[in-house]
Design a protein around this motif. Structure first.
Motif, PDB file in Angstrom:
ATOM      1  N   GLU A 251       0.863  -1.190   0.000  1.00  0.00           N
ATOM      2  CA  GLU A 251       0.000   0.000   0.000  1.00  0.00           C
ATOM      3  C   GLU A 251       0.893   1.232   0.000  1.00  0.00           C
ATOM      4  N   ILE A 252       0.801   2.006  -1.059  1.00  0.00           N
ATOM      5  CA  ILE A 252       1.617   3.214  -1.156  1.00  0.00           C
ATOM      6  C   ILE A 252       0.731   4.423  -0.877  1.00  0.00           C
ATOM      7  N   THR A 253       1.241   5.347  -0.079  1.00  0.00           N
ATOM      8  CA  THR A 253       0.513   6.599   0.145  1.00  0.00           C
ATOM      9  C   THR A 253       1.421   7.757  -0.234  1.00  0.00           C
ATOM     10  N   THR A 254       0.916   8.650  -1.080  1.00  0.00           N
ATOM     11  CA  THR A 254       1.655   9.858  -1.432  1.00  0.00           C
ATOM     12  C   THR A 254       0.911  11.055  -0.836  1.00  0.00           C
ATOM     13  N   VAL A 255       1.472  12.231  -1.025  1.00  0.00           N
ATOM     14  CA  VAL A 255       0.859  13.426  -0.450  1.00  0.00           C
ATOM     15  C   VAL A 255      -0.564  13.629  -0.986  1.00  0.00           C
ATOM     16  N   GLU A 256      -0.831  13.151  -2.201  1.00  0.00           N
ATOM     17  CA  GLU A 256      -2.185  13.288  -2.760  1.00  0.00           C
ATOM     18  C   GLU A 256      -3.204  12.488  -1.954  1.00  0.00           C
ATOM     19  N   GLY A 257      -2.715  11.500  -1.216  1.00  0.00           N
ATOM     20  CA  GLY A 257      -3.628  10.666  -0.427  1.00  0.00           C
ATOM     21  C   GLY A 257      -3.679  11.067   1.027  1.00  0.00           C
ATOM     22  N   LEU A 258      -3.105  12.233   1.341  1.00  0.00           N
ATOM     23  CA  LEU A 258      -2.985  12.636   2.747  1.00  0.00           C
ATOM     24  C   LEU A 258      -4.272  13.257   3.292  1.00  0.00           C
ATOM     25  N   ALA A 259      -4.919  14.079   2.488  1.00  0.00           N
ATOM     26  CA  ALA A 259      -6.106  14.800   2.981  1.00  0.00           C
ATOM     27  C   ALA A 259      -7.181  13.813   3.441  1.00  0.00           C
ATOM     28  N   LEU A 260      -7.935  14.222   4.453  1.00  0.00           N
ATOM     29  CA  LEU A 260      -9.014  13.383   4.964  1.00  0.00           C
ATOM     30  C   LEU A 260     -10.280  13.665   4.146  1.00  0.00           C
ATOM     31  N   ALA A 261     -11.278  12.784   4.306  1.00  0.00           N
ATOM     32  CA  ALA A 261     -12.508  12.938   3.528  1.00  0.00           C
ATOM     33  C   ALA A 261     -13.161  14.296   3.787  1.00  0.00           C
ATOM     34  N   ASP A 262     -13.035  14.790   5.035  1.00  0.00           N
ATOM     35  CA  ASP A 262     -13.746  16.030   5.379  1.00  0.00           C
ATOM     36  C   ASP A 262     -12.835  17.257   5.411  1.00  0.00           C
ATOM     37  N   GLY A 263     -11.675  17.153   4.797  1.00  0.00           N
ATOM     38  CA  GLY A 263     -10.838  18.349   4.755  1.00  0.00           C
ATOM     39  C   GLY A 263      -9.374  18.004   4.861  1.00  0.00           C
ATOM     40  N   PRO A 264      -8.536  19.039   5.027  1.00  0.00           N
ATOM     41  CA  PRO A 264      -7.096  18.809   5.071  1.00  0.00           C
ATOM     42  C   PRO A 264      -6.693  17.941   6.269  1.00  0.00           C
ATOM     43  N   HIS A 265      -5.601  17.226   6.112  1.00  0.00           N
ATOM     44  CA  HIS A 265      -5.007  16.457   7.212  1.00  0.00           C
ATOM     45  C   HIS A 265      -4.462  17.467   8.232  1.00  0.00           C
ATOM     46  N   PRO A 266      -4.457  17.112   9.520  1.00  0.00           N
ATOM     47  CA  PRO A 266      -3.904  18.034  10.523  1.00  0.00           C
ATOM     48  C   PRO A 266      -2.496  18.531  10.177  1.00  0.00           C
ATOM     49  N   LEU A 267      -1.708  17.705   9.491  1.00  0.00           N
ATOM     50  CA  LEU A 267      -0.367  18.169   9.100  1.00  0.00           C
ATOM     51  C   LEU A 267      -0.467  19.260   8.046  1.00  0.00           C
TER      52      LEU A 267
END
Lengths: 168, 289
Positions: free
Chosen positions: A72-88
């Protein structure tokens, strides 16, 4: 020697025909067309190409695409949460955690694992934690603040001040 | 930078990997974490025609205590050794060295077996393994053999792992009595190779006399170097300041650093002297705490 491989990036499958020597970062940028992952030094020094492989931060310029099959690869494009930006992402925005922005995706992807392992890191923990990521704008102070902010947000603690600090 | 063209296999058993090695011959190279090999291939210092990736072979990543030996699987990632409480309770040297090897992302992928099999005197684990008197387990078509760490490093990028063989595990003896270990290196910046590095393990009997000393030096010789004279100076003593000074002096005299961007020969000898002193003190402290 070309062969067809399928990589799972941010939950989506990308199939492409590549040589075994194709680096993961090139697959991500040029085959999956996800250009949020950057190439900085290309020698596993700078961390701009940092992504997550099965939740572990990794330098995608030093891994073959074919090595990542089945992971499972995660890039920055996959960081945001469904309801908005990731806390980072919010932390970097609120604390001016980027100048030119080139190192930012790598910094954030590295910080994901850092905060997962250590939800309440000290400044020293953070500085050691991002020691494999270089910011050539030297904006480290605000990057550290951004990660601290994200940690507090993820713990549900009171958010630290985002006011800039001035040295007399 | 892209490596020159090669073929790739990912066997799922050691037997399959050994068969591939035999079939392809010396143009094949084992791929573990890849964080030494792939950078060299990108620079085209290494151009293997076939990579045999061990990632899909199960059972090569573990840290187990068996009697008076700790056995570490070759594919154990640097981060797992660094974070293993079981391992660091016995050998805190793994926490020391873990923090100093490259950076967190590299330690997530680099393996202990790969670190040693790479055969680079600039890597940190070789000196650690010398301090701990480790043995290396190697498998081939003929079966498994064990090589002491002093017979493991042959020369520049050359080890006891022969054509057709695979490094499978590292065995570390647990000493009798009180023992402590420590490692430090001087580096210009995070991720750099050592200007000089020193790993120490000391064992003491109940009267406080040192019965065994292991000292390994990083990047100050064409191969990882054991500081034998320093070890001998410590054994049979209570490791007083005077003895420590003497042992450190021996290490600085017996290493063979070469001048490079990290410093000239004299500077590196001084680094080795200071670090040897500090690591002996730290290892002794840890033995009695």
């Amino acid at each position: 020697m070309k062969r067809e491989i399928t990589l799972k990036i941010n939950g989506e499958e990308y199939t492409s025909t590549v040589e075994p020597r194709t680096l993961l970062v090139h697959f991500i940028r040029e085959h999956a067309m996800l250009t949020g992952t950057h190439i900085g030094c290309d020698t596993s020094s700078c961390g701009a190409c940092t992504i997550l492989i099965d939740g572990k931060s990794a330098k995608s310029c030093t891994i073959l695409a074919i090595q990542a099959v089945g992971k499972e690869i995660t890039t920055v494009e996959g960081l945001a949460l469904a309801d908005g930006p990731h806390p980072l992402q919010e932390g970097f925005k609120e604390n001016h955690g980027l100048h030119c922005g080139f190192c930012t995706p790598g910094m954030m992807m590295r910080a994901v694992e850092l905060l997962e392992k250590n939800p309440n890191p000290t400044e020293e923990d953070i500085r050691w934690g991002i020691s494999g990521n270089l910011c050539r704008c030297t904006g480290y102070n605000n990057i550290v603040k951004a990660i601290k902010y994200a940690g507090a947000k993820m713990r549900g603690d009171e958010l630290p001040s985002t006011e800039p600090e001035f040295v007399e | 930078m892209i490596p020159s063209s090669f073929d790739y296999s990912a066997p799922t058993t050691l037997e399959e990997a050994l068969n591939l090695l035999e079939e392809i011959g010396d143009e094949a190279k084992i791929l573990a974490g890849g964080h030494s090999l792939i950078p060299m291939m990108k620079l085209r210092f290494a151009e293997p025609e076939h990579l045999i990736d061990l990632s899909n072979v199960p059972g090569l990543s573990y840290i187990n205590t068996e009697g008076n030996t700790v056995k570490i699987g070759a594919m154990t990632r640097e981060v797992d050794a660094e974070e293993s409480e079981e391992l660091n309770k016995l050998f805190p040297i793994f926490k020391d060295v873990g923090k100093l090897i490259a950076d967190p992302q590299v330690r997530n992928f680099g393996t202990l077996g790969g670190n040693l099999a790479h055969g680079d005197a600039a890597n940190d684990q070789p000196a650690v393994m010398m301090a701990l008197n480790a043995e290396i387990e190697i498998i081939g078509k003929e079966g498994t053999r064990t090589v002491g760490i002093d017979d493991f490093f042959f020369g520049f990028y050359a080890t006891a792992v022969e054509e057709g063989e695979i490094l499978t595990a590292i065995k570390i003896p647990i000493p009798d009595g009180k023992f402590g270990s420590a490692y430090h290196k001087s580096e210009r910046k995070v991720g750099d190779y050592a200007t000089g590095g020193v790993g120490v393990q000391l064992t003491f009997d109940s009267s406080g006399t040192c019965t065994k000393a292991g000292i390994g030096l990083t990047n100050v010789n064409p191969t990882p170097l054991r500081a034998s004279r320093s070890e001998e100076a410590l054994v049979g003593t209570t490791v007083t300041d005077e003895v420590i000074e003497q042992a450190a002096q021996f290490a600085s005299e017996d290493c063979n650093p070469s001048a490079d961007l990290r410093g000239d020969e004299d500077y590196k000898r001084r680094i080795i002297k200071v670090l040897t002193k500090r690591m002996i003190v730290k290892a002794k402290e840890r033995a009695f705490s």
